[in-house]
Design an enzyme around this catalytic site. Structure first.
Site, PDB file in Angstrom:
ATOM      1  N   GLY A   1      19.440 -23.074  26.307  1.00  0.00           N
ATOM      2  CA  GLY A   1      20.010 -24.267  26.074  1.00  0.00           C
ATOM      3  C   GLY A   1      21.478 -24.020  25.761  1.00  0.00           C
ATOM      4  O   GLY A   1      22.150 -25.073  25.652  1.00  0.00           O
TER       5      GLY A   1
ATOM      6  N   TYR B   1      12.446 -29.026  30.386  1.00  0.00           N
ATOM      7  CA  TYR B   1      13.642 -29.308  29.984  1.00  0.00           C
ATOM      8  C   TYR B   1      13.798 -30.906  29.994  1.00  0.00           C
ATOM      9  O   TYR B   1      13.033 -31.505  30.957  1.00  0.00           O
ATOM     10  CB  TYR B   1      14.665 -28.730  30.853  1.00  0.00           C
ATOM     11  CG  TYR B   1      15.991 -28.210  30.279  1.00  0.00           C
ATOM     12  CD1 TYR B   1      16.012 -27.263  29.162  1.00  0.00           C
ATOM     13  CD2 TYR B   1      17.027 -28.897  30.082  1.00  0.00           C
ATOM     14  CE1 TYR B   1      17.011 -26.689  28.539  1.00  0.00           C
ATOM     15  CE2 TYR B   1      18.102 -28.833  29.423  1.00  0.00           C
ATOM     16  CZ  TYR B   1      18.315 -27.433  28.475  1.00  0.00           C
ATOM     17  OH  TYR B   1      19.334 -27.124  27.763  1.00  0.00           O
TER      18      TYR B   1
ATOM     19  N   HIS C   1      18.289 -21.837  22.390  1.00  0.00           N
ATOM     20  CA  HIS C   1      17.577 -22.438  21.163  1.00  0.00           C
ATOM     21  C   HIS C   1      16.883 -21.376  20.458  1.00  0.00           C
ATOM     22  O   HIS C   1      16.148 -20.187  21.006  1.00  0.00           O
ATOM     23  CB  HIS C   1      16.426 -23.286  21.948  1.00  0.00           C
ATOM     24  CG  HIS C   1      15.914 -24.348  21.089  1.00  0.00           C
ATOM     25  ND1 HIS C   1      15.126 -24.202  19.732  1.00  0.00           N
ATOM     26  CD2 HIS C   1      15.957 -25.747  20.950  1.00  0.00           C
ATOM     27  CE1 HIS C   1      14.834 -25.242  19.330  1.00  0.00           C
ATOM     28  NE2 HIS C   1      15.273 -26.215  20.126  1.00  0.00           N
TER      29      HIS C   1
HETATM   30  C1  LCV Z   1      15.073 -16.617  18.305  1.00  0.00           C
HETATM   31  C2  LCV Z   1      15.753 -14.696  19.182  1.00  0.00           C
HETATM   32  C3  LCV Z   1      16.177 -15.255  20.173  1.00  0.00           C
HETATM   33  C4  LCV Z   1      15.920 -16.811  20.483  1.00  0.00           C
HETATM   34  N1  LCV Z   1      15.356 -17.182  19.282  1.00  0.00           N
HETATM   35  O1  LCV Z   1      18.251  -8.097  21.563  1.00  0.00           O
HETATM   36  O2  LCV Z   1      16.479 -23.345  27.596  1.00  0.00           O
HETATM   37  S1  LCV Z   1      15.408 -23.378  27.319  1.00  0.00           S
HETATM   38  O3  LCV Z   1      14.590 -24.626  27.664  1.00  0.00           O
HETATM   39  O4  LCV Z   1      14.662 -22.225  27.579  1.00  0.00           O
HETATM   40  C5  LCV Z   1      15.481 -23.482  25.443  1.00  0.00           C
HETATM   41  C6  LCV Z   1      13.989 -23.770  24.787  1.00  0.00           C
HETATM   42  C7  LCV Z   1      16.165 -22.199  25.089  1.00  0.00           C
HETATM   43  O5  LCV Z   1      17.271 -22.336  24.881  1.00  0.00           O
HETATM   44  O6  LCV Z   1      15.134 -21.226  24.653  1.00  0.00           O
HETATM   45  C8  LCV Z   1      15.731 -20.085  24.354  1.00  0.00           C
HETATM   46  C9  LCV Z   1      16.106 -19.348  25.599  1.00  0.00           C
HETATM   47  N2  LCV Z   1      16.783 -17.971  25.542  1.00  0.00           N
HETATM   48  C10 LCV Z   1      16.268 -16.697  26.017  1.00  0.00           C
HETATM   49  O7  LCV Z   1      15.478 -16.770  26.814  1.00  0.00           O
HETATM   50  C11 LCV Z   1      16.860 -15.509  25.696  1.00  0.00           C
HETATM   51  C12 LCV Z   1      15.876 -14.798  24.953  1.00  0.00           C
HETATM   52  N3  LCV Z   1      16.450 -13.409  24.412  1.00  0.00           N
HETATM   53  C13 LCV Z   1      16.660 -12.494  25.159  1.00  0.00           C
HETATM   54  O8  LCV Z   1      16.515 -12.483  26.384  1.00  0.00           O
HETATM   55  C14 LCV Z   1      17.397 -11.254  24.547  1.00  0.00           C
HETATM   56  O9  LCV Z   1      16.949 -11.366  23.028  1.00  0.00           O
HETATM   57  C15 LCV Z   1      18.866 -11.329  24.546  1.00  0.00           C
HETATM   58  C16 LCV Z   1      19.259 -10.832  26.100  1.00  0.00           C
HETATM   59  C17 LCV Z   1      19.528 -12.410  24.210  1.00  0.00           C
HETATM   60  C18 LCV Z   1      19.357 -10.115  23.386  1.00  0.00           C
HETATM   61  O10 LCV Z   1      18.569  -8.834  24.033  1.00  0.00           O
HETATM   62  P1  LCV Z   1      19.029  -7.765  23.124  1.00  0.00           P
HETATM   63  O11 LCV Z   1      17.883  -6.577  23.704  1.00  0.00           O
HETATM   64  O12 LCV Z   1      20.256  -7.305  22.806  1.00  0.00           O
HETATM   65  P2  LCV Z   1      16.567  -8.258  21.339  1.00  0.00           P
HETATM   66  O13 LCV Z   1      16.203  -8.862  22.319  1.00  0.00           O
HETATM   67  O14 LCV Z   1      16.208  -7.215  20.596  1.00  0.00           O
HETATM   68  O15 LCV Z   1      16.998  -9.585  20.379  1.00  0.00           O
HETATM   69  C19 LCV Z   1      17.429  -9.037  18.991  1.00  0.00           C
HETATM   70  C20 LCV Z   1      16.705 -10.219  17.926  1.00  0.00           C
HETATM   71  O16 LCV Z   1      17.028 -11.572  18.313  1.00  0.00           O
HETATM   72  C21 LCV Z   1      15.859 -12.135  18.559  1.00  0.00           C
HETATM   73  C22 LCV Z   1      14.894 -11.158  18.930  1.00  0.00           C
HETATM   74  O17 LCV Z   1      13.611 -11.648  18.672  1.00  0.00           O
HETATM   75  C23 LCV Z   1      15.270  -9.992  18.310  1.00  0.00           C
HETATM   76  O18 LCV Z   1      14.493 -10.117  17.008  1.00  0.00           O
HETATM   77  P3  LCV Z   1      14.126  -8.596  16.202  1.00  0.00           P
HETATM   78  O19 LCV Z   1      15.362  -8.002  16.091  1.00  0.00           O
HETATM   79  O20 LCV Z   1      13.775  -9.340  14.766  1.00  0.00           O
HETATM   80  O21 LCV Z   1      13.080  -8.424  17.156  1.00  0.00           O
HETATM   81  N4  LCV Z   1      15.940 -13.060  19.657  1.00  0.00           N
HETATM   82  C24 LCV Z   1      16.503 -13.274  20.617  1.00  0.00           C
HETATM   83  N5  LCV Z   1      16.693 -14.473  21.327  1.00  0.00           N
HETATM   84  N6  LCV Z   1      16.583 -17.243  21.574  1.00  0.00           N
HETATM   85  N7  LCV Z   1      15.226 -15.149  18.319  1.00  0.00           N
END
Ligand code: LCV
Ligand code: LCV
Length: 258
Positions: free
Chosen positions: A107, A137, A63
């Site tokens: 999600g 959830y 999400h």
């Molecule tokens: C917006 C993002 C996101 C993101 N949204 O790169 O299932 S539930 O109930 O939780 C539901 C509500 C849901 O689906 O929630 C989201 C759950 N997703 C996560 O927990 C994953 C969160 N993201 C991460 O763990 C990491 O970003 C990953 C592993 C996906 C990628 O890591 P990496 O080190 O390669 P960054 O973390 O630097 O992320 C790159 C850019 O994408 C944004 C993040 O804020 C960053 O933005 P900036 O470059 O502007 O700082 N980003 C990542 N996930 N779900 N934005």
């Protein structure tokens, strides 16, 4: 720039997620996926493949966190885009095959698990993260997970919010095939081709029969309302705001249980 690429190959539709940087499921991206799925009903297609761009490190980060409401509204209400696209996949007349590489989060795991078959590359991981984000959830989302994996495995994924490997997903029956990443596309296209040889009318009725039968879980209106009131307590809690705040501040959440 389009966040989704929709194309066809014979009787196979292919929908590719293409939203930088990590295919976070924003309302815009999901609207485009929904439009692509809808458009594929008009063609004489037999099967649809859902994929990301070849070679991605992240299939989808789940999400779009910036679109999770923090004003007391249900973060995963019936009309939330993520909920809508999952229903679109489940109701689509064609079997939808998820072709997965890289990591899948939140999600997006449920979206992939709601596809009819899953083929993944050996480096694939799934992490279902509401407990880490503080998100209560929703009930149909939990049911969708229960349809494809045993309760102990679902509990481990939900309670730890940690990535699990493709091997475990395969051994727990969540995914249909686990293949070397460089064979993923050819293997999935071949599998889709086998499905495409079958009767589209029979595929449609089999998929709908399975959807209706696996969704047939008795729950009383009172039980439903009680679960919804428990969920409201969570998304009205300080912990919900802490979970989302910690994401943006790129730090571990400090939950207080209130
Ligand atoms: C917006 C993002 C996101 C993101 N949204 O790169 O299932 S539930 O109930 O939780 C539901 C509500 C849901 O689906 O929630 C989201 C759950 N997703 C996560 O927990 C994953 C969160 N993201 C991460 O763990 C990491 O970003 C990953 C592993 C996906 C990628 O890591 P990496 O080190 O390669 P960054 O973390 O630097 O992320 C790159 C850019 O994408 C944004 C993040 O804020 C960053 O933005 P900036 O470059 O502007 O700082 N980003 C990542 N996930 N779900 N934005
Ligand atoms: C009548 C047959 C049959 C047969 N009926 O030897 O699940 S549903 O919804 O589909 C449901 C409606 C159902 O169960 O439908 C039937 C599903 N069955 C199949 O699709 C299998 C069809 N048969 C085959 O694939 C091959 O026949 C097998 C692999 C079973 C055997 O192959 P093999 O080369 O060893 P033949 O194909 O030459 O078959 C030997 C004889 O058995 C007949 C077939 O017509 C042939 O008869 P003749 O020697 O008179 O030519 N036969 C095979 N299956 N289900 N008759």
């Amino acid at each position: 720039m389009s966040t989704v690429i929709a194309e066809t190959s014979n009787e196979i539709g292919i929908i590719t997620l293409n939203r930088p940087k990590v295919n976070a499921l924003s309302a815009e991206l999901i609207e485009e996926v929904t439009r692509a799925l809808d458009g594929m009903k008009a063609h004489n297609l037999r099967v649809v493949i859902l994929r990301a761009m070849p070679g991605v490190k992240v299939f989808s980060a789940g999400h779009e966190v910036t679109e999770l409401p923090t004003n007391g509204r249900d973060p995963l209400t019936y009309n939330d885009p993520l909920r809508a696209v999952i229903r679109e996949i489940q109701h689509h007349p064609c079997p939808v095959v998820a072709m997965i590489e890289g990591s899948v989060w939140g999600g997006a795991c449920e979206m992939v698990m709601s596809c009819d078959l899953i083929v993944c590359g050996e480096d694939t991981t799934f992490a279902i993260t509401p407990a880490r984000l503080g998100v209560p959830y929703n009930i149909s989302g939990i049911l969708n997970m229960m349809k494809v994996a045993d309760i102990p495995f679902i509990k481990e994924m939900l309670f730890t919010a940690r990535p699990v490997s493709a091997e475990r997903l395969m051994s727990c029956g969540v995914v249909n095939h686990l293949v070397p990443r460089n064979e993923l596309e050819s293997f999935t296209m071949n599998l889709a081709g086998q499905i495409a040889e079958c009767s589209p009318l029979v595929l449609r009725i089999l998929k709908e029969e399975l959807r209706v039968l696996t969704s047939a879980h008795p729950i009383t209106p009172e039980a439903y309302e009680r679960l919804q009131s428990l969920r409201r307590e969570v998304y009205d809690s300080e912990d919900y705001h802490e979970g989302i705040r910690s994401f943006f501040e790129k730090r571990k959440p400090n939950f207080q249980g209130r």
